[in-house]
Design a protein around this motif. Sequence first.
Motif, PDB file in Angstrom:
ATOM      1  N   ALA A 103       0.836  -1.204   0.000  1.00 52.80           N
ATOM      2  CA  ALA A 103       0.000   0.000   0.000  1.00 52.80           C
ATOM      3  C   ALA A 103       0.872   1.257   0.000  1.00 52.80           C
ATOM      4  O   ALA A 103       0.574   2.225  -0.707  1.00 52.80           O
ATOM      5  N   ASP A 104       1.953   1.249   0.793  1.00 59.57           N
ATOM      6  CA  ASP A 104       2.859   2.407   0.819  1.00 59.57           C
ATOM      7  C   ASP A 104       3.497   2.626  -0.546  1.00 59.57           C
ATOM      8  O   ASP A 104       3.586   3.761  -1.024  1.00 59.57           O
ATOM      9  N   LEU A 105       3.947   1.548  -1.174  1.00 60.75           N
ATOM     10  CA  LEU A 105       4.565   1.686  -2.487  1.00 60.75           C
ATOM     11  C   LEU A 105       3.524   2.124  -3.520  1.00 60.75           C
ATOM     12  O   LEU A 105       3.828   2.932  -4.397  1.00 60.75           O
ATOM     13  N   ALA A 106       2.306   1.626  -3.405  1.00 60.79           N
ATOM     14  CA  ALA A 106       1.253   2.022  -4.349  1.00 60.79           C
ATOM     15  C   ALA A 106       0.971   3.520  -4.240  1.00 60.79           C
ATOM     16  O   ALA A 106       0.792   4.199  -5.257  1.00 60.79           O
ATOM     17  N   ARG A 107       0.946   4.052  -3.007  1.00 64.25           N
ATOM     18  CA  ARG A 107       0.740   5.499  -2.830  1.00 64.25           C
ATOM     19  C   ARG A 107       1.899   6.288  -3.425  1.00 64.25           C
ATOM     20  O   ARG A 107       1.700   7.292  -4.112  1.00 64.25           O
TER      21      ARG A 107
END
Length: 194
Positions: A103-107
């Motif tokens: 999720a962090d990388l997607a953001r």
Amino acid sequence: MNGEHKITTSHRRRVALVYLRQSTLMQVREHTESTLRQYALRDTAVALGWSTTDIEVIDTDLGVSGASTRGREGYRHLMTRLCLGEVGAVFGLEISRLGRSNADLARLAELARLTDTLLIDADGVYDLSDFNDRLLLGLKSTMASAELHIMAGRLQAAKRAAAERGELRTPLPVGYIYDDEGAQVIDPDEEVQG
């Protein structure tokens, strides 16, 4: 470098952020080569056309786990600069491992896409407006996450097996050691006792 043609004058006019992170202070202390390789990304940015005055090294997250964004001041600074559109490229050893969360990388990837910011690591240059680059980075992130899950499972299984045999050793408080028979005893070193 793979994908160097994706770097434009527009990217080079904005700052290049070199983001450094290692999960624990022990890693920082014992894996100095990784730290040196991360600092060397500054030279990569110069080689790719950024002026030395337009490169910022963010190393405040050395020794801070990437399990979440909590407590990662450097990562927050990176995301703020990204949101403001001030960043032409973010450099990391492995972009897919800037954090432990997909999720962090997607953001990060979505903000990079919206602000036309490139993500650059040893494998190449990722332009997140390109579907194939988003797909590749997403796959790498998923694989990194799976790798961590598998490794954690193996470590846990090894601890359980040692415990079942009665051989599990946990770190002792300062001043105690295991003797040759595996019993916990006070460290015979007089300096330690003092």
